[in-house]
Design a protein around this motif. Structure first.
Motif, PDB file in Angstrom:
ATOM      1  N   PRO A 107       0.861  -1.213  -0.065  1.00  0.00           N
ATOM      2  CA  PRO A 107      -0.099   0.068   0.022  1.00  0.00           C
ATOM      3  C   PRO A 107       0.747   1.068   0.169  1.00  0.00           C
ATOM      4  O   PRO A 107       0.479   2.261  -0.668  1.00  0.00           O
ATOM      5  CB  PRO A 107      -0.891  -0.022   1.216  1.00  0.00           C
ATOM      6  CG  PRO A 107       0.203  -1.069   2.235  1.00  0.00           C
ATOM      7  CD  PRO A 107       0.646  -2.108   1.065  1.00  0.00           C
ATOM      8  N   TRP A 108       1.873   1.420   0.745  1.00  0.00           N
ATOM      9  CA  TRP A 108       2.680   2.550   0.728  1.00  0.00           C
ATOM     10  C   TRP A 108       3.410   2.896  -0.588  1.00  0.00           C
ATOM     11  O   TRP A 108       3.787   3.944  -0.839  1.00  0.00           O
ATOM     12  CB  TRP A 108       3.718   2.473   1.913  1.00  0.00           C
ATOM     13  CG  TRP A 108       3.191   2.658   3.246  1.00  0.00           C
ATOM     14  CD1 TRP A 108       2.928   1.740   4.198  1.00  0.00           C
ATOM     15  CD2 TRP A 108       2.571   3.923   3.947  1.00  0.00           C
ATOM     16  NE1 TRP A 108       2.089   1.972   5.341  1.00  0.00           N
ATOM     17  CE2 TRP A 108       1.929   3.362   5.193  1.00  0.00           C
ATOM     18  CE3 TRP A 108       2.344   5.233   3.158  1.00  0.00           C
ATOM     19  CZ2 TRP A 108       1.155   4.222   6.002  1.00  0.00           C
ATOM     20  CZ3 TRP A 108       1.586   5.904   4.178  1.00  0.00           C
ATOM     21  CH2 TRP A 108       0.919   5.507   5.295  1.00  0.00           C
ATOM     22  N   VAL A 109       3.849   1.740  -1.128  1.00  0.00           N
ATOM     23  CA  VAL A 109       4.383   2.001  -2.553  1.00  0.00           C
ATOM     24  C   VAL A 109       3.390   2.700  -3.506  1.00  0.00           C
ATOM     25  O   VAL A 109       3.541   3.550  -4.047  1.00  0.00           O
ATOM     26  CB  VAL A 109       4.962   0.675  -3.344  1.00  0.00           C
ATOM     27  CG1 VAL A 109       5.400   0.976  -4.658  1.00  0.00           C
ATOM     28  CG2 VAL A 109       6.141  -0.010  -2.369  1.00  0.00           C
ATOM     29  N   GLY A 110       1.861   1.942  -3.322  1.00  0.00           N
ATOM     30  CA  GLY A 110       0.772   2.345  -3.674  1.00  0.00           C
ATOM     31  C   GLY A 110       0.651   3.972  -3.722  1.00  0.00           C
ATOM     32  O   GLY A 110       0.330   4.906  -4.557  1.00  0.00           O
ATOM     33  N   VAL A 111       0.797   4.286  -2.576  1.00  0.00           N
ATOM     34  CA  VAL A 111       0.708   5.787  -2.184  1.00  0.00           C
ATOM     35  C   VAL A 111       1.654   6.753  -2.938  1.00  0.00           C
ATOM     36  O   VAL A 111       1.239   7.778  -3.513  1.00  0.00           O
ATOM     37  CB  VAL A 111       1.055   6.109  -0.627  1.00  0.00           C
ATOM     38  CG1 VAL A 111       0.979   7.470  -0.427  1.00  0.00           C
ATOM     39  CG2 VAL A 111      -0.397   5.372   0.205  1.00  0.00           C
ATOM     40  N   LEU A 112       3.005   6.201  -3.201  1.00  0.00           N
ATOM     41  CA  LEU A 112       3.823   6.973  -3.772  1.00  0.00           C
ATOM     42  C   LEU A 112       3.563   7.073  -5.266  1.00  0.00           C
ATOM     43  O   LEU A 112       3.621   8.167  -5.846  1.00  0.00           O
ATOM     44  CB  LEU A 112       5.308   6.272  -3.475  1.00  0.00           C
ATOM     45  CG  LEU A 112       5.959   6.309  -2.106  1.00  0.00           C
ATOM     46  CD1 LEU A 112       7.128   5.862  -2.322  1.00  0.00           C
ATOM     47  CD2 LEU A 112       5.764   7.850  -1.655  1.00  0.00           C
ATOM     48  N   PHE A 113       3.038   6.070  -5.892  1.00  0.00           N
ATOM     49  CA  PHE A 113       2.742   5.848  -7.195  1.00  0.00           C
ATOM     50  C   PHE A 113       1.291   6.629  -7.408  1.00  0.00           C
ATOM     51  O   PHE A 113       1.213   7.245  -8.465  1.00  0.00           O
ATOM     52  CB  PHE A 113       2.522   4.529  -7.740  1.00  0.00           C
ATOM     53  CG  PHE A 113       3.653   3.931  -8.204  1.00  0.00           C
ATOM     54  CD1 PHE A 113       3.858   3.774  -9.599  1.00  0.00           C
ATOM     55  CD2 PHE A 113       4.770   3.471  -7.436  1.00  0.00           C
ATOM     56  CE1 PHE A 113       5.109   3.155 -10.004  1.00  0.00           C
ATOM     57  CE2 PHE A 113       5.747   2.803  -7.770  1.00  0.00           C
ATOM     58  CZ  PHE A 113       6.020   2.711  -9.170  1.00  0.00           C
ATOM     59  N   GLY A 114       0.625   6.691  -6.466  1.00  0.00           N
ATOM     60  CA  GLY A 114      -0.530   7.692  -6.601  1.00  0.00           C
ATOM     61  C   GLY A 114      -0.240   9.175  -6.615  1.00  0.00           C
ATOM     62  O   GLY A 114      -0.941   9.868  -7.595  1.00  0.00           O
ATOM     63  N   ILE A 115       0.598   9.513  -5.697  1.00  0.00           N
ATOM     64  CA  ILE A 115       1.115  10.929  -5.442  1.00  0.00           C
ATOM     65  C   ILE A 115       1.757  11.316  -7.013  1.00  0.00           C
ATOM     66  O   ILE A 115       1.733  12.406  -7.777  1.00  0.00           O
ATOM     67  CB  ILE A 115       1.960  11.333  -4.727  1.00  0.00           C
ATOM     68  CG1 ILE A 115       1.173  11.014  -3.299  1.00  0.00           C
ATOM     69  CG2 ILE A 115       2.792  12.707  -4.846  1.00  0.00           C
ATOM     70  CD1 ILE A 115       2.146  11.164  -2.291  1.00  0.00           C
ATOM     71  N   LEU A 116       2.692  10.220  -7.626  1.00  0.00           N
ATOM     72  CA  LEU A 116       3.185  10.549  -8.795  1.00  0.00           C
ATOM     73  C   LEU A 116       2.316  10.669 -10.090  1.00  0.00           C
ATOM     74  O   LEU A 116       2.601  11.331 -10.907  1.00  0.00           O
ATOM     75  CB  LEU A 116       4.195   9.431  -9.152  1.00  0.00           C
ATOM     76  CG  LEU A 116       5.055   9.263 -10.416  1.00  0.00           C
ATOM     77  CD1 LEU A 116       6.033  10.487 -10.710  1.00  0.00           C
ATOM     78  CD2 LEU A 116       5.701   7.972 -10.508  1.00  0.00           C
ATOM     79  N   GLY A 117       1.166   9.762  -9.974  1.00  0.00           N
ATOM     80  CA  GLY A 117       0.183  10.031 -11.149  1.00  0.00           C
ATOM     81  C   GLY A 117      -0.462  11.300 -11.187  1.00  0.00           C
ATOM     82  O   GLY A 117      -0.646  11.687 -12.212  1.00  0.00           O
TER      83      GLY A 117
END
Length: 420
Positions: A107-117
């Motif tokens: 999930p935390w990697v997902g948070v980083l990718f969501g911010i990046l998106g």
């Protein structure tokens, strides 16, 4: 021989424009306290104890966070002079990328990718508006359309090949939740007593200390951080000057293009974080149409908050609460809150009457009477009205607060380096 100054008809002093006083913090707190007392009175009269329950407040907070994050994104962009209608599309990009990375790497990697998106969407918006000078509204709408099409296309050969489908992702591991031991149980006990005001306060406190996601804590901290950066640092002063008078800022050595780019990219990052919150906290997967126009509601919360973080947080909380009514016996709760609206509109009518604005007072009194009749003749509000409650609240709040709004002076205006 002395000369005497004479005045002519054209020398008459011009009437001063009325200056609207800003709402100070004590006044705002007094209004909030009055609203809470009024809600408690309505709860006792109607017996709708759930309107201030721990579960209701907790659900409202969970739904307010993505709206508040989108609003923070709009705040950063518009304080730098760029209108960001594309918040909805940036949220969609954050939701999809966050879910895609979250189910693979956590999930935390997902948070980083969501911010990046979201930041990628912000960068695209900055290139189109700041560099090429395209109308900000046109660019934002285009990004919203592009985000919907891109995520739909990508879902066909990513989620469909895994355990998901073309419209939703596989399940994502949840982010850790925390509960304040002792305090949470005490607040639930007090809230269950249904005492006047005390139980309502307990419901508010209990809702923010029970099963709180760590990402919710991060999102709440971003509100004071934004205030400190934009209003207490040299960086924030330069950024805000780009939204007020970019020509004057340029004359003082500020690289206006750079600050506009940074602001819009950060804006997209906030919107992307709001999107990934929907995928990993509000639910545990990505679904097509998951944002539900929260980017637009976040923009409305920002306008309601007068382009200030504190007001934005209050607006997001209001919209999140109305949205949460859908989840917990909404028809009964909304019916009880009709009585709250009756009282609020009656008070507004009395205030306008005191200010000798008779037309506004008559309109407020008429709507108050109509809602009272509606409340008296029915026992539950239709589900269609409950579903539309967040959008109706958006329109009402913007209409009532429009007189006190002050946008940055140069927001939405084209800027060209050296064009002053």
């Amino acid at each position: 021989m002395s000369t005497a100054t004479t005045t002519t008809a054209t020398d008459k002093p011009q009437p001063r424009k009325p200056v609207r006083q800003k709402l100070s913090l004590p006044v705002v707190l007094l209004i909030v306290a009055g609203a809470l007392v009024l809600v408690s009175v309505v709860r006792l009269i109607t017996g709708a104890d759930d309107i201030t329950s721990v579960g209701q407040v907790s659900g409202a907070l969970e739904l307010a966070i993505p709206i508040g994050l989108a609003g923070l994104g709009g705040l950063w962009a518009e304080r730098a002079g760029v209108v960001n209608i594309g918040l909805e599309g940036m949220m969609i990009l954050g939701t999809w990328l966050g879910a895609w990375a979250g189910y693979q790497w956590g999930p935390w990697v997902g948070v980083l990718f969501g911010i990046l998106g979201g930041a990628i969407g912000g960068l695209l918006h900055a290139v189109i508006t700041v560099t090429f000078g395209v109308n900000h509204i046109v660019s934002g709408v285009a990004i919203n359309i592009l985000a919907v099409g891109a995520t739909r296309y990508l879902s066909n050969f990513t989620f469909l090949e895994s355990s998901g489908s073309a419209r939703k992702s596989p399940s994502i591991d949840p982010i850790t939740q925390i509960t304040v031991p002792g305090l949470s149980d005490a607040m639930k006990t007090l809230n269950g007593k249904h005492w006047f005001l005390v139980s309502d306060l307990a419901g508010l406190v209990g809702g923010v200390v029970t099963e709180l996601s760590l990402l919710t804590v991060v999102a709440l901290l971003l509100i004071p951080v934004t205030w400190w950066v934009l209003w207490r640092t040299a960086f924030g002063l330069r950024l805000r000057s780009c939204g007020e008078n970019p020509v004057a800022a340029e004359s003082l050595g500020v690289n206006v293009y750079r600050y506009k780019y940074l602001a819009v990219i950060i804006s997209g990052g906030f919107a992307g974080l709001g999107g990934v919150f929907l995928a990993e906290v509000a639910s545990n997967l990505y679904q097509e149409g998951q944002t539900g126009n929260r980017g637009y509601i976040g923009l409305a919360a920002m306008i309601f908050g007068n382009w200030m973080p504190g007001g934005l947080a209050m607006g997001a909380g209001l919209f999140g609460y109305t949205d949460s009514l859908n989840l917990r016996s909404g028809g009964t709760n909304v019916h009880a809150l009709l009585l709250f609206l009756v009282a609020v509109l009656a008070l507004v009518a009395l205030w306008q009457l005191y200010r000798k604005k008779y037309l506004a007072a008559a309109i407020g009194a008429a709507f108050s009477a109509l809602l009272l009749v509606w409340y008296s003749l029915t026992k539950e509000v239709p589900s269609q009205f409950v579903t539309a409650a967040p959008y109706i609240a958006t329109l009402l709040v913007l209409a009532l607060s429009a007189q006190r709004l002050r946008a940055p002076k140069a927001v939405g205006l084209p800027y060209h380096k050296g064009g002053g």
